[in-house]
Motif scaffolding. Structure first.
Motif, mmCIF file in Angstrom:
data_model
loop_
_atom_site.group_PDB
_atom_site.id
_atom_site.type_symbol
_atom_site.label_atom_id
_atom_site.label_comp_id
_atom_site.label_asym_id
_atom_site.label_seq_id
_atom_site.Cartn_x
_atom_site.Cartn_y
_atom_site.Cartn_z
ATOM 1 N N ARG A 17 0.833 -1.204 0.000
ATOM 2 C CA ARG A 17 0.000 0.000 0.000
ATOM 3 C C ARG A 17 0.869 1.255 0.000
ATOM 4 O O ARG A 17 0.641 2.185 -0.759
ATOM 5 C CB ARG A 17 -0.947 0.031 1.197
ATOM 6 C CG ARG A 17 -1.955 1.191 1.110
ATOM 7 C CD ARG A 17 -2.458 1.609 2.480
ATOM 8 N NE ARG A 17 -1.395 2.008 3.386
ATOM 9 C CZ ARG A 17 -0.741 3.178 3.339
ATOM 10 N NH1 ARG A 17 -0.990 4.057 2.413
ATOM 11 N NH2 ARG A 17 0.202 3.447 4.228
ATOM 12 N N SER A 18 1.902 1.263 0.826
ATOM 13 C CA SER A 18 2.800 2.402 0.916
ATOM 14 C C SER A 18 3.549 2.627 -0.400
ATOM 15 O O SER A 18 3.675 3.760 -0.871
ATOM 16 C CB SER A 18 3.791 2.190 2.064
ATOM 17 O OG SER A 18 4.694 3.256 2.146
ATOM 18 N N ALA A 19 4.038 1.542 -1.005
ATOM 19 C CA ALA A 19 4.762 1.652 -2.272
ATOM 20 C C ALA A 19 3.848 2.167 -3.379
ATOM 21 O O ALA A 19 4.255 2.989 -4.205
ATOM 22 C CB ALA A 19 5.364 0.305 -2.657
ATOM 23 N N LEU A 20 2.602 1.701 -3.390
ATOM 24 C CA LEU A 20 1.653 2.193 -4.393
ATOM 25 C C LEU A 20 1.408 3.689 -4.217
ATOM 26 O O LEU A 20 1.347 4.433 -5.201
ATOM 27 C CB LEU A 20 0.331 1.421 -4.305
ATOM 28 C CG LEU A 20 0.378 -0.029 -4.795
ATOM 29 C CD1 LEU A 20 -0.927 -0.739 -4.443
ATOM 30 C CD2 LEU A 20 0.641 -0.087 -6.297
ATOM 31 N N GLY A 21 1.295 4.127 -2.970
ATOM 32 C CA GLY A 21 1.138 5.552 -2.697
ATOM 33 C C GLY A 21 2.326 6.348 -3.199
ATOM 34 O O GLY A 21 2.166 7.434 -3.771
ATOM 35 N N GLY A 22 3.523 5.805 -3.012
ATOM 36 C CA GLY A 22 4.729 6.459 -3.486
ATOM 37 C C GLY A 22 4.810 6.538 -5.003
ATOM 38 O O GLY A 22 5.486 7.395 -5.557
ATOM 39 N N LEU A 23 4.096 5.641 -5.674
ATOM 40 C CA LEU A 23 4.067 5.649 -7.140
ATOM 41 C C LEU A 23 2.908 6.481 -7.687
ATOM 42 O O LEU A 23 2.643 6.469 -8.885
ATOM 43 C CB LEU A 23 3.966 4.214 -7.671
ATOM 44 C CG LEU A 23 5.192 3.336 -7.435
ATOM 45 C CD1 LEU A 23 4.901 1.884 -7.808
ATOM 46 C CD2 LEU A 23 6.378 3.852 -8.228
ATOM 47 N N GLY A 24 2.212 7.180 -6.790
ATOM 48 C CA GLY A 24 1.142 8.068 -7.229
ATOM 49 C C GLY A 24 -0.248 7.479 -7.169
ATOM 50 O O GLY A 24 -1.212 8.114 -7.575
ATOM 51 N N HIS A 25 -0.399 6.284 -6.656
ATOM 52 C CA HIS A 25 -1.715 5.644 -6.537
ATOM 53 C C HIS A 25 -2.274 5.927 -5.139
ATOM 54 O O HIS A 25 -2.382 5.042 -4.292
ATOM 55 C CB HIS A 25 -1.605 4.145 -6.793
ATOM 56 C CG HIS A 25 -0.995 3.810 -8.118
ATOM 57 N ND1 HIS A 25 -1.671 3.958 -9.309
ATOM 58 C CD2 HIS A 25 0.240 3.362 -8.447
ATOM 59 C CE1 HIS A 25 -0.889 3.602 -10.304
ATOM 60 N NE2 HIS A 25 0.288 3.232 -9.800
#
Length: 79
Positions: free
Chosen positions: A22-30
């Motif tokens: 979830r955190s990585a997706l947020g970092g990718l703009g999601h």
């Protein structure tokens, strides 16, 4: 005959891998992803021709080896 077993952590059990995703997706703009639960998928090829017997056998496999039933739940699909 094929069996698919989906294994997920039970509700309320902390999922650090899901949180990392979830955190990585947020970092990718999601930014719209508010929660992720990560699990396992196990596909089995079975000799059985009886779907109910196959389901019962796979359930025994889950209880004995495939899933940690203290913290995980599983579902079985037979095809």
């Amino acid at each position: 005959m094929k069996a698919r077993v989906t294994i997920m952590l039970k509700d309320g059990v902390l999922d650090p891998q899901g949180e990392a995703i979830r955190s990585a997706l947020g970092g990718l703009g999601h930014s719209g992803v508010t929660g992720v639960r990560q699990g396992k998928l196990v596909e089995l090829d079975l000799d059985s021709t009886d779907a109910e017997a196959a389901r019962a056998e796979v359930a025994r496999m889950c209880e004995g080896l495939l899933a940690n039933t203290v913290i995980e739940k599983y579902s079985i699909e037979i095809a």
